[in-house]
Design an enzyme around this catalytic site. Sequence first.
Site, PDB file in Angstrom:
ATOM      1  N   TYR A   1     -52.058  20.192  -6.063  1.00 22.88           N
ATOM      2  CA  TYR A   1     -51.967  20.393  -4.611  1.00 22.88           C
ATOM      3  C   TYR A   1     -50.535  20.791  -4.258  1.00 22.88           C
ATOM      4  O   TYR A   1     -49.616  20.003  -4.394  1.00 22.88           O
ATOM      5  CB  TYR A   1     -52.377  19.095  -3.891  1.00 22.88           C
ATOM      6  CG  TYR A   1     -52.252  19.104  -2.384  1.00 22.88           C
ATOM      7  CD1 TYR A   1     -52.258  20.284  -1.643  1.00 22.88           C
ATOM      8  CD2 TYR A   1     -52.125  17.908  -1.686  1.00 22.88           C
ATOM      9  CE1 TYR A   1     -52.141  20.265  -0.270  1.00 22.88           C
ATOM     10  CE2 TYR A   1     -52.016  17.886  -0.302  1.00 22.88           C
ATOM     11  CZ  TYR A   1     -52.018  19.067   0.403  1.00 22.88           C
ATOM     12  OH  TYR A   1     -51.890  19.055   1.771  1.00 22.88           O
TER      13      TYR A   1
ATOM     14  N   LYS B   1     -55.449  23.160  -4.829  1.00 20.82           N
ATOM     15  CA  LYS B   1     -55.384  23.535  -3.425  1.00 20.82           C
ATOM     16  C   LYS B   1     -54.016  24.125  -3.178  1.00 20.82           C
ATOM     17  O   LYS B   1     -52.997  23.439  -3.330  1.00 20.82           O
ATOM     18  CB  LYS B   1     -55.588  22.309  -2.522  1.00 20.82           C
ATOM     19  CG  LYS B   1     -55.414  22.635  -1.046  1.00 20.82           C
ATOM     20  CD  LYS B   1     -55.530  21.423  -0.122  1.00 20.82           C
ATOM     21  CE  LYS B   1     -55.315  21.878   1.319  1.00 20.82           C
ATOM     22  NZ  LYS B   1     -55.125  20.757   2.257  1.00 20.82           N
TER      23      LYS B   1
END
Lengths: 288, 288, 288, 288
Positions: free
Chosen positions: D130, D158
């Site tokens: 992330y 992400k």
Amino acid sequence: MHGTGVPLLTPFDGEGALQEDDLRELVAWVEERGVDFIVPCGSNSEAELMSVEERARVVEIVAEEADVPVLAGTGHPGFRETLRQTTLAAEAGADAALVVTPFYYGHDEDTMVEYYRSVANESPLPVYLYSVPAYTNVFLSPESVGELAGHENVAGMKDSSGNLTRLQRERARTEDDDFDLLVGSGSVYAAGLDAGADGGVLALANVAPERASEIYRLHRGGHDGQARRLNASLVELNRAVTSEHGVPGAKAAMRERGAPAGEPRRPHRPASEEVRAEVVELVRAAER
Amino acid sequence: MHGTGVPLLTPFDGEGALQEDDLRELVAWVEERGVDFIVPCGSNSEAELMSVEERARVVEIVAEEADVPVLAGTGHPGFRETLRQTTLAAEAGADAALVVTPFYYGHDEDTMVEYYRSVANESPLPVYLYSVPAYTNVFLSPESVGELAGHENVAGMKDSSGNLTRLQRERARTEDDDFDLLVGSGSVYAAGLDAGADGGVLALANVAPERASEIYRLHRGGHDGQARRLNASLVELNRAVTSEHGVPGAKAAMRERGAPAGEPRRPHRPASEEVRAEVVELVRAAER
Amino acid sequence: MHGTGVPLLTPFDGEGALQEDDLRELVAWVEERGVDFIVPCGSNSEAELMSVEERARVVEIVAEEADVPVLAGTGHPGFRETLRQTTLAAEAGADAALVVTPFYYGHDEDTMVEYYRSVANESPLPVYLYSVPAYTNVFLSPESVGELAGHENVAGMKDSSGNLTRLQRERARTEDDDFDLLVGSGSVYAAGLDAGADGGVLALANVAPERASEIYRLHRGGHDGQARRLNASLVELNRAVTSEHGVPGAKAAMRERGAPAGEPRRPHRPASEEVRAEVVELVRAAER
Amino acid sequence: MHGTGVPLLTPFDGEGALQEDDLRELVAWVEERGVDFIVPCGSNSEAELMSVEERARVVEIVAEEADVPVLAGTGHPGFRETLRQTTLAAEAGADAALVVTPFYYGHDEDTMVEYYRSVANESPLPVYLYSVPAYTNVFLSPESVGELAGHENVAGMKDSSGNLTRLQRERARTEDDDFDLLVGSGSVYAAGLDAGADGGVLALANVAPERASEIYRLHRGGHDGQARRLNASLVELNRAVTSEHGVPGAKAAMRERGAPAGEPRRPHRPASEEVRAEVVELVRAAER
């Protein structure tokens, strides 16, 4: 200006002297490879390393040689110098002026809007805004762009931020105006066209003018998926000749392709052998 | 250059035209108030908003009028333009050249060192390095400064980072050389002298030349505590005429003091009434 | 808190387990070498890599062992966690709490002021503000500091910006309050004391507690020139164990000095042999 | 994880207490509106303002209620806390763990790669990288992403940079792996899908789950032009509830829509009336 523009590299010899014949050849070289307009004296042209007189001369040569429209870079940090350079570009035969956000001294948004309004009021040429934060650390807001788009002598913008959110916000604020929104970052050209841009001004179009132009033609022909795939295949080459190795990398890549790109001007130094090898490999991959 | 230098503001009229008589008066005005040397065409002089020819003319006028040494700002992003401007400054009577780190295009440390070596090799004047990250976003490392200090035509440096750690690291690497280390940030002038600097080039010296000069004289006389207290009392004024309101703020402050500072040049806009009032109050506090 | 504080490194073994005996020894080790107060769970203590419970335990051990005051780092990005950690620190025997500016989520100045007011209102311990932009990218304005200094449970501040202009502006806005202004950057400790700071909290005081403490004592004894010269001789060491090589560098330096500093916790990795050699050389130079 | 994920806002009352019933309702509310998976304890969930125990409890509730997969945010600046949180998430019923780049302390690329390898080696759940530079100021390179994609327990990423060049470079380096590339910036969701992303985790999906989900479905159905046009119409709303007004803006927008979003936790403050009005107008425009 619509389609694919090239911020034309300026050929210098090893001592930094302008090579006029090479420049003429270079105009023909990119035109033959499909670009839709030429941008002499952009950032990639090393304009900030040239004198006012040299910049005017470069525009003159390009305007003489080019069959496509000429969008001349004419911005300086100061209003007077920008206006002088723009007037010289008009006399030299340019069709429009690309004016970088004023840099060095910081200015607030209102001051930048007033600056562009003054330039547009007095410019003999249609004015294109030019935002290139990587060089200037200046961010012109989409709100200001929208405000300026209503001026009758503001014709468009080159946005080199590479930021698609920003580009969408600019497009939304200018879509009712006669305003050419041009992508300035080769890695997001197809995505920018998808977002409603009218074209691009891409360093990549020096090194791979056929490919850059093909992205636009594919997109206009409705083949936007193919345009994106082609663009994706050029991301590493684009990066190598811009953010990674800059003008020296781009000149090395062009020489590899047989274009008379010459050497960079100081403080730039010629690409090292290592950089040259990296760039050559990426050029060859793109040619396949 | 030792002691207190002033990066002299350049007087323009409301249309942006250079006011030569005012400039002559301004030289006398700061000299009478104790500055030790004058720096025409520094950042605070709006040099980046002037033409090459104007910059040469400003240096010429200052050199004609000044009884103290003249350190002329001559830097451009490009080598050729820097060398041309430096040559013009020499012809105009300057004693030394202040050369800003090349900006716009990014360069690595090695390239900047090579750039400065080339300039120093060919410059007809002794060269002072000039680092001003607030305008250029360029940071010259103390290691590079130390390397360049050994060049026989590199005479010193103006460090406008305002960073005392950096200044100490530069001093440690240049103390065995004949190298004038000059503080470029008015809020840390006394602290910089404490750290071994030889003087300063301070926007503050336009607005409060007596005070800025007094800091240096107190320090040289062994009264460094008094120097620091005086400097501390000027921090808010200094901030108002630099990072907060820039050249427009400084010009408003000078006019309040009766100096022929004129108006700023576009894109700069004259200080608003609100800014003027703030600056005037700080000037009056400093005069007490 | 006045004088020289140490943001005490936390000894872990190679697996990252807290070494309680080493921590006890470390408290004695720095106290014997002259520090005036101890700061467990500061940034240099790797507090952000520990659990709430571990942080409370570390404070407890330090408070048990220390003869000098204990200023415990208790800040988290969230208000609830900060208050919980502060309450645990009070129960563990701390004398005051050092609360970092809320980070991760960005907050405007008003929100930060309200945050600190809420913490101070509910904290069982006097609160010290803590600004460390190198880790948080958060800048608390001198205006906000001045506003908060009037709160009866706000006792002072650690400013680790290393920016002397900022420190002077904070001092000017807090000099009428009972507010301990502490320098957080070892390279400008003497200059900060010159500017009116009451002491410092310095990573350097882990590695060279005698030297760091001597700077303060020299300054308080009126020998500010000697204090600055001593400080100047420590700038490279300080840099090596902070911005250059961080906690791993500091732990390597302490082990070289015979202190039970242990290993850093992951993601930190132990200093490489090359870094260790560099740091050892700087430590030995400082011992001379 | 494929399709549209929602980094679920966490409902608190005016005192900051977790509202478990509201949280359960919220899960149903977003599921009914078409999201494909749920991300409790992401940045938009105010996870960094919660305790370890609260984060585990939130994951547990969401896992109990959700019919779709659960990707739980479990990252901390330290390895031990990340591993603890990940283990708790596994026990609470999460399907995978979203691990933010280590922040606060700076780490070089090699250290970040080693950190993620260690986490992936020991994590009981598949790990998603992330990257969210707006909060952490940390940039994980596409090269590192490519290297980590080969780890059998690294399942995807992400990327909340909003940078399409970066996304393309990540995709190119992971396309031969089983690696879910998720867009983290709502303004470029359609463009990210065009570039080969497998889905998104979008703050926007809290406020307009139907619209966010529709972008994905249109794209998967081959209507990428429609997907882009729909996305373009949401750019201003997305901006208002993320970079412009953050979680307080997003909660105000959700309450307007009838979702039990509650209040933000301190230091966050409830949206002002002015912000609320702005957000409400954008929500209504999006509903049309």
